[in-house]
Enzyme design. Structure first.
Site, mmCIF file in Angstrom:
data_model
loop_
_atom_site.group_PDB
_atom_site.id
_atom_site.type_symbol
_atom_site.label_atom_id
_atom_site.label_comp_id
_atom_site.label_asym_id
_atom_site.label_seq_id
_atom_site.Cartn_x
_atom_site.Cartn_y
_atom_site.Cartn_z
ATOM 1 N N LYS A 285 0.838 -1.217 0.000
ATOM 2 C CA LYS A 285 0.000 0.000 0.000
ATOM 3 C C LYS A 285 0.860 1.250 0.000
ATOM 4 C CE LYS A 285 -2.665 -0.818 3.691
ATOM 5 N NZ LYS A 285 -3.792 -0.616 4.641
ATOM 6 N N LYS B 282 2.774 2.165 2.268
ATOM 7 C CA LYS B 282 2.724 2.747 3.611
ATOM 8 C C LYS B 282 3.811 2.091 4.442
ATOM 9 C CE LYS B 282 -1.952 4.228 4.719
ATOM 10 N NZ LYS B 282 -3.056 4.089 5.697
#
Ligand code: C2G
Length: 129
Positions: A44, A46
């Site tokens: 993601k 992240k």
């Protein structure tokens, strides 16, 4: 028992996370939270400050959360809904429409995000100090 599920990274826990968890829990009697693994976070784009184990321990301490499971991939939601007998899938409305394919298996609810708070904002505000 009416079972609810929601997904997320839940890093640097803040009131926006608590608000979605509290509201999600109100749709049933049991709330499962699928927390993104560190590897899935990388997918993601992240990078969580807290590890999966730390984020799991924090979420398990919240009164609205009944169970925490790992989220390893985008494609696990149908399997999760079926395996856990989920009645309601809940996400913040930044995801509105993205998970409508689950309507074949359970109710799908998108709830308004809490304005003015995010993990990204926390990190950037702290960098200013
Ligand atoms: N959220 C919110 N209000 C905020 C911030 C977050 O309601 N101010 C909600 C998001 O909409 C999401 C949940 O809190 O439903 C978790 O947010 P994140 O940890 O950012 O999760 P995300 O990266 O969106 O991961 O497969 C789904 C993904 O794992 C979702």
């Amino acid at each position: 028992m009416k079972k609810v599920i929601t997904y997320g990274t839940f890093d640097l826990l803040h009131v926006g996370h608590i608000n979605i968890l509290r509201r999600a829990r109100e749709y049933g009697d049991y709330l499962i939270v699928a927390i993104s693994s560190d590897q899935f976070n990388a997918l993601k784009n992240k990078e969580a400050y807290y590890s999966f184990e730390q984020r799991k321990a924090i979420l398990e301490a919240i009164r609205y959360v009944d169970e925490v499971i790992p989220e390893h991939k985008w494609e696990q939601k149908v399997e999760d809904v079926q395996k856990h007998g989920i009645d309601v899938f809940v996400m913040g409305d930044d995801w509105k429409g993205q998970f409508d394919f689950l309507k074949e298996y359970c109710d799908v609810v998108y709830l308004p995000r809490t304005v003015g708070i995010s993990t990204t904002k926390i990190k950037s505000d702290l960098n200013k100090t």
